[in-house]
Motif scaffolding. Structure first.
Motif, mmCIF file in Angstrom:
data_model
loop_
_atom_site.group_PDB
_atom_site.id
_atom_site.type_symbol
_atom_site.label_atom_id
_atom_site.label_comp_id
_atom_site.label_asym_id
_atom_site.label_seq_id
_atom_site.Cartn_x
_atom_site.Cartn_y
_atom_site.Cartn_z
ATOM 1 N N VAL A 74 0.851 -1.187 0.000
ATOM 2 C CA VAL A 74 0.000 0.000 0.000
ATOM 3 C C VAL A 74 0.893 1.245 0.000
ATOM 4 O O VAL A 74 1.760 1.395 0.857
ATOM 5 C CB VAL A 74 -0.907 0.006 1.242
ATOM 6 N N MET A 124 -3.075 6.679 -1.943
ATOM 7 C CA MET A 124 -3.840 7.448 -0.965
ATOM 8 C C MET A 124 -3.040 8.719 -0.707
ATOM 9 O O MET A 124 -1.825 8.734 -0.867
ATOM 10 C CB MET A 124 -4.005 6.627 0.304
ATOM 11 N N GLU A 176 -4.447 4.923 8.420
ATOM 12 C CA GLU A 176 -5.178 4.603 7.186
ATOM 13 C C GLU A 176 -4.436 3.545 6.374
ATOM 14 O O GLU A 176 -5.057 2.655 5.785
ATOM 15 C CB GLU A 176 -5.381 5.858 6.329
ATOM 16 N N THR A 177 -3.116 3.692 6.319
ATOM 17 C CA THR A 177 -2.314 2.695 5.606
ATOM 18 C C THR A 177 -2.524 1.314 6.225
ATOM 19 O O THR A 177 -2.726 0.327 5.508
ATOM 20 C CB THR A 177 -0.821 3.072 5.667
ATOM 21 N N LYS A 224 -5.873 -0.146 5.320
ATOM 22 C CA LYS A 224 -5.893 -0.651 3.950
ATOM 23 C C LYS A 224 -5.194 -2.012 3.881
ATOM 24 O O LYS A 224 -5.681 -2.931 3.217
ATOM 25 C CB LYS A 224 -5.189 0.360 3.040
ATOM 26 N N GLN A 247 -7.379 -4.582 5.368
ATOM 27 C CA GLN A 247 -8.431 -4.911 4.397
ATOM 28 C C GLN A 247 -7.924 -5.922 3.369
ATOM 29 O O GLN A 247 -8.604 -6.889 3.052
ATOM 30 C CB GLN A 247 -8.811 -3.635 3.658
ATOM 31 N N CYS A 248 -6.716 -5.668 2.901
ATOM 32 C CA CYS A 248 -6.124 -6.563 1.908
ATOM 33 C C CYS A 248 -5.970 -7.970 2.464
ATOM 34 O O CYS A 248 -6.160 -8.957 1.750
ATOM 35 C CB CYS A 248 -4.750 -6.057 1.467
#
Ligand SMILES: Nc1nc2c(ncn2[C@@H]2O[C@H](COP(=O)(O)OP(=O)(O)OP(=O)(O)O)[C@@H](O)[C@H]2O)c(=O)[nH]1
Ligand SMILES: [Mg+2]
Ligand SMILES: [Zn+2]
Lengths: 637, 213
Positions: B118, B149, B167-168, B171, B174-175
Motif C-alpha cells: 500500500v 492514498m 489509514e495505511t 488498507k 483490508q487486503c
C-alpha cells in the motif's frame, strides 16, 4: 576519572583479551569481558547454580563494560610483554578466504520454501559448486545431510523459544555445538579424510552461511527477546549524542578534506550496510571493511602508520555519526551465531571486539568521559544547547554540491543540444536553398538537352476524348514550344494554332471535370516526396511520360528535403500557372498571344507537380478579372 | 528475563521514503513519540521505530523504517523496500523539487516492493501555509492518477500524521481480509504474532529434502 577516560579510549590488544586468566582470545563486553568460549563455560557454571535464570548477554552492559576496562589495568601489570602488542595492528596471518558471499543450495531452497528465495541463496549455491566440484560426491551429500538435521532441530527449537520454553542463549549454544560437532565430524569421518585443512575450513564457512541465511528471519532480532527494545534505546541514545564531534573525542579528522571525508563516509556506509546482510561472517566483514577505512583515514591524517590507541575514538565517532540500524541486534546475532572461533582470534575478532567496546563506551558515556563539565553535558543532552557539527554541515554541503553539479551538467547538456539543433536548422535551410537552385538548374539542363520535338503522337490525338486538363495543357506546352522553336515557319505555326484552338475549346467546356487518373498520379508525385510511383501513369501520354520519368529520376537522387523544395517550386509555379491557366481561354481567339506560351514551355517539366492544386482552386479564378488584368497588360496582349 | 508476552496479533512493516529534508524522520518521531524534533540530524542509512496501534479491533504492531533521502544512500536504503507492507512517500509542500522527484520514488517503490504494497502519499509541512509551493489539487490529481492514498500533514503540529499511518494499516488489514495479501508470502511485510496458528510454523513444514536423509 580522567585516567580512566584515557584508559577507556586508548586500548591495547591486551585490554581486549578474555577476562579469564591465561586465555588469549578476545573478550567482549557483551560476554562480560570473556571470550565466547569462556563465557559459555561461565554461563554453564552460573546455570548450575541457578538453573531458572537465563542470563542474557549484555544484560548489564554497565558492569561488563567496567569489568572489561578494569581488566586492562590488571592485565597491564600482569603482562610485561605488552610492548610487542604495540605492533598488534600488523596482522600477518588473517584468513583471506572471506569471500563476499551470502547464500545457498537449491535443494534446500525447495525444501525450506518459506525462506527468501533471494539471490543470496543463489550466490551461496555458486559457492557450494566451487567447493564441491573439487571433492567427492559423498562430501556434498553428507554435508547437506548434517545441515538438514541441524535445521530441522533448530526450527523446532525456535518454535519452543517463541513459546518461551527456550531462551535465545539455548539456541546459540546449540548452534555453537553444531559448528563444533560438524568440525569434529569432518576431522573424524573418513568421507572427509582426503580433504585439505583449507577445504574443510571453506566447507565449515559455507555451512555456517547456509544455515544462517536460512535462519536469519527467525534468529535475527527475534520476537522472543528484547533485542528490538535495546536497538531502539541505543538508536535514541546516539541521536541524543548527535552534538558530540571529533574534538570531544580527542580525535582529529579533517572534515573539510574531501578524501578524509570520503574515508570516514565509507566507514559509516559499511557499518550501515551491516544490517541488511544475513550471515554473521558477512556482517563481520562489513565491520572489518569499516575499520580498515578508519585505519586508512588515520594513516592519512597521521602521515604514517596508525596506532591502535587513536583507532577507538575514531570508531566511536563513526558509530555516533552513522547510527547504524539495529546495532545491538547485529552485535548479539554475531556473538550468538557466528562460529565462535572466528570471534576469538584474528582480524575479525579484533575489530569486532573494538566495535563492542565502542558501543559500550557510547552507552556509558558521561560528562567525565568527554572531559567536560557536567552541566554543559546536560545542556547538550537535553537539547538546550545546539551545536552545529562541522561533520553534519560537511555532509549537507556535500549533498548540495552534488545536486548543484548535477544541475550544472544538465544545463551544459541542454546548451549543447540547443546549439546542435540551431546548427542543424541552419544547415537544413542552406540545403533547401541549394536544392532549389539545383532543381532549377537541372530542369534547365534537361530542357536544353532534350528540346521537345514536335512529333505528333497519333495515339494521343485519337484518344484525346479522355484527355484532361493536364493532358491538354501538356500537349499545348509541347505545341507551344514547337511554336516557339519554329515560329519563323508560318505554315506549321498555323497548323499548330489550329490544333491549339481545337484542343482548347473542349477545355473551355470541361475544365471543372479533370480526368482523375492523371490527377491522381500527379498528386501522388507531389505528396510522396522521394517515392515516385510511376505505375499509375497512363501509357497514352508518351511525351508527358518522358518528362515525368526524367524529373522523377532526378528527384529520386535527392532526399526528403525535396518535398519542401517542391513546395517552393509549387508556389512559383502556381503563380505562373495562374497566368497560364488563363491561356487556353484567351489564346483560342487571339493567335498573337502565342509567345506567351514561352513561359509555359519553360515550366513544362514542372507541370506534373502542379495540377492537383490548380485544378480545383484556380478554376474559380479563371474568369476573375484580376487574372485577366494581369494577363492583358502583357506586351503581347 | 523473559520478554513480555506478545501484546499484538500482527506486525506490519512500513518504509518512509522521499527526498532529503522533507521531514520523514520528523513524521516518524511525531507518530511514535508524539513530539516534534526541530533540529533533527540527517538520517544516515536507515533508522527505525515501532508503535502498536488498534485497527478494526486488532492490535497491530507497526515496524517503520525511516530511510535517508540522500542519493548516496540509495544503495543501502533499497534493501529495505523488500518486504514492506506499506510505503509512505513524502514530499515537502514548500519545495517543488521534492514533489517533482515523486515519480522516480514511485518507480523505485513499484519495482522493489510487491504489488500488494500500500503506497500512501504525504505532503508534509502543511503548517507552513505562506510558503506553499505545491497546490493540494495538483498533488491530489497525481495521487489519483497513480492510485495512491493522499493527505497533507504536518510533523510539526501533528496534523494528519496519525491518520496517514493508521489509514495505511487499515488498507493493509483490508487486503489481508480480502485475501489479496498472502500472509504466507515471504515478502508480504506482514507477520502474525509467533504463537498464532496462521503463522508459518517451521515444524509444520516438515521439509522433505531431496537428498537422502
Ligand atoms: N515547519 C515544519 N518543519 C518541518 C516539518 N517536518 C520537518 N520539518 C523540518 O524539516 C527539517 C528536515 O526534517 P527531517 O525529518 O530531518 O527530514 P528527513 O526527510 O528525515 O531528511 P533525511 O533524513 O536527510 O532524508 C527539520 O529541520 C525539521 O525541523 C513540518 O511539518 N513543519
Ligand atoms: Mg531523516
Ligand atoms: Zn577466554
Amino acid at each position: 576519572m580522567n585516567v580512566l577516560k584515557k584508559a577507556s579510549l586508548r586500548i591495547e590488544e591486551a585490554d581486549l583479551k578474555c577476562n579469564k586468566l591465561g586465555c588469549t582470545y578476545y573478550g567482549t563486553p557483551q560476554c562480560e569481558g570473556f571470550c565466547s568460549k569462556c563465557y559459555r563455560e561461565h554461563l554453564q557454571v552460573k546455570q548450575l547454580v541457578n538453573p531458572t535464570i537465563h542470563t542474557a548477554p549484555a544484560q548489564s552492559s554497565q558492569s561488563s563494560y567496567k569489568s572489561l576496562f578494569s581488566n586492562f589495568e590488571r592485565k597491564k601489570q600482569q603482562q610485561q610483554q605488552s610492548q610487542k602488542n604495540i605492533k598488534l595492528l600488523k596482522f600477518g596471518s588473517f584468513r583471506k578466504n572471506i569471500e563476499k558471499t551470502d547464500d545457498l543450495h537449491l535443494d534446500l531452497m525447495q525444501a525450506f520454501s518459506f525462506s527468501d528465495s533471494s539471490n543470496e541463496l543463489l550466490r551461496l549455491r555458486e559457492t557450494a559448486q566451487l567447493i564441491f566440484c573439487e571433492t567427492d560426491q559423498n562430501v556434498e551429500t553428507d554435508t547437506n545431510k548434517c545441515v538438514h538435521k541441524y535445521l530441522r532441530k533448530m526450527y523446532a527449537d525456535v518454535d519452543a523459544a517463541n513459546k518461551f520454553k527456550l531462551s535465545i542463549d539455548d539456541l546459540s549454544m546449540k548452534t555453537q555445538n553444531f559448528y563444533q560437532a560438524f568440525s569434529k565430524h569432518m576431522d573424524t569421518n573418513k568421507i572427509y579424510a582426503d580433504l585439505r585443512p583449507e577445504q574443510k575450513e571453506r566447507i565449515l564457512e559455507y555451512v555456517e552461511k547456509l544455515c544462517m541465511t536460512l535462519l536469519h528471519q527467525v534468529l535475527f532480532c527475534p520476537l522472543f527477546t528484547n533485542d528490538e527494545e535495546m536497538d531502539l534505546a541505543i538508536q535514541k541514545r546516539i541521536r541524543q549524542l548527535n552534538w558530540v564531534n571529533a574534538s570531544h573525542l580527542d580525535c582529529h579528522i579533517d572534515e573539510m578534506n574531501p578524501s578524509a571525508r570520503d574515508l570516514a563516509f565509507i566507514a559509516m556506509l559499511e557499518l550501515t550496510n551491516m544490517d541488511s546482510i544475513k550471515t554473521p561472517p558477512d556482517k563481520l566483514s562489513c565491520i572489518v571493511k569499516c575499520c580498515k577505512s578508519i585505519f586508512k583515514l588515520l594513516q592519512q591524517t597521521g602521515g604514517g602508520p596508525a596506532s591502535a590507541d587513536e583507532f577507538l575514538p575514531l570508531l566511536i565517532f563513526v558509530v555516533l555519526k552513522a547510527n547504524p540500524a539495529r546495532l545491538k541486534s547485529n552485535i548479539h546475532y554475531i556473538t550468538r551465531f557466528c562460529n565462535a572461533y572466528r570471534l576469538m582470534t584474528g582480524e575479525d575478532g579484533y575489530y569486532f571486539t573494538n566495535l563492542c567496546c565502542a558501543v559500550s563506551f557510547i552507552e556509558n558515556l558521561t560528562a567525565e568521559s568527554l572531559n567536560m563539565p557536567a552541566d554543559e553535558f546536560e545542556n547538550y543532552m537535553n537539547g538546550d544547547v545546539v551545536s552545529t557539527s562541522t561533520w553534519e554541515s560537511a555532509l549537507v554541503i556535500c549533498e548540495n554540491m552534488q545536486l548543484m553539479c548535477e544541475h550544472l551538467s544538465m544545463l551544459a547538456n541542454f546548451n549543447e543540444r540547443h546549439d546542435k539543433l540551431f546548427n542543424e536548422a541552419e544547415e537544413l535551410k542552406l540545403q533547401m536553398l541549394h536544392f532549389k537552385e539545383e532543381v532549377k538548374q537541372q530542369v534547365h539542363d534537361i530542357i536544353e538537352k532534350y528540346p521537345l520535338e514536335p512529333k505528333r503522337n497519333p495515339r494521343m490525338c485519337g484518344e484525346n476524348s479522355i484527355s484532361d486538363v493536364v493532358h491538354v495543357t501538356q500537349t499545348e506546352s509541347s505545341e507551344s514550344s514547337f511554336l516557339f522553336n519554329f515560329s519563323d515557319k508560318p505554315s506549321s505555326s498555323k497548323n499548330k494554332t489550329e490544333d491549339l484552338i481545337s484542343f482548347s475549346s473542349p477545355n473551355k467546356v470541361c475544365p471543372p471535370t479533370p480526368i482523375p487518373k492523371h490527377l491522381q498520379s500527379n498528386s501522388s508525385l507531389c505528396s510522396l516526396g522521394g517515392e515516385f510511383d510511376l505505375s499509375d501513369h497512363s501509357t497514352d501520354n508518351s511525351q508527358t511520360d518522358d518528362l515525368i520519368s526524367f524529373t522523377s529520376n532526378d528527384f529520386s537522387i535527392e532526399h526528403n528535403d525535396e518535398t519542401v523544395a517542391r513546395r517552393l517550386e509549387n508556389d512559383e509555379a502556381e503563380t505562373k500557372k495562374c497566368e497560364n491557366e488563363t491561356a487556353p481561354t484567351e489564346p483560342a481567339v487571339k493567335v498573337n498571344s502565342v509567345p506567351e506560351y514561352r513561359g509555359f514551355s519553360s515550366q513544362g517539366s514542372n507541370i506534373p507537380s502542379i495540377p492537383c492544386d490548380t485544378g480545383s482552386t484556380l478554376l474559380a479564378n479563371v474568369q476573375s478579372p484580376h487574372i485577366k488584368n494581369s494577363y492583358f497588360p502583357l506586351p503581347y496582349g | 528475563m523473559s520478554a513480555p508476552p506478545y501484546s499484538y496479533s500482527y506486525i506490519f512493516k512500513y518504509i518512509i521514503i522521499g527526498d532529503m529534508g522533507v521531514g520523514k524522520s520528523c513524521l516518524l518521531h511525531q507518530f511514535t513519540e508524539k513530539k516534534f524534533m526541530s533540529d533533527c540530524p540527517h538520517t544516515i542509512g536507515v533508522e527505525f521505530g515501532t508503535r502498536i496501534i488498534d485497527v478494526c479491533g486488532q492490535k497491530i504492531k507497526l515496524q517503520i523504517w525511516d530511510t535517508a533521502g540522500q542519493e548516496r544512500f540509495r544503495a543501502v536504503t533499497r534493501s529495505y523496500y523488500r518486504g514492506a507492507a506499506g510505503a509512505l512517500m513524502v514530499y515537502d509542500t514548500t519545495r517543488r523539487t521534492t514533489y517533482n522527484h515523486l515519480s522516480s520514488w514511485l518507480t523505485d517503490t513499484r519495482n522493489l516492493t510487491n504489488p500488494s504494497t500500500v503506497i500512501f502519499l504525504i505532503g508534509n509541512k502543511s503548517d507552513l501555509k505562506d510558503q506553499r509551493d505545491v497546490a493540494y489539487e495538483e498533488a491530489k490529481q497525481f495521487a489519483d492518477e497513480n492510485g495512491l492514498m493522499f493527505v497533507e500533514a504536518s510533523a510539526k503540529t501533528g496534523d494528519n500524521v496519525e491518520e496517514a499511518f493508521v489509514e495505511t494499516a487499515k488498507k493493509i488489514f483490508q487486503c489481508i481480509q480480502d485475501g489479496r495479501l498472502d500472509l504466507n508470502a515471504t515478502e508480504s511485510g506482514v507477520q502474525h504474532k509467533p504463537s498464532q496458528p496462521g503463522r508459518q510454523t517451521l515444524t509444520d513444514q516438515s521439509p522433505k529434502p531431496s537428498c537422502s536423509c
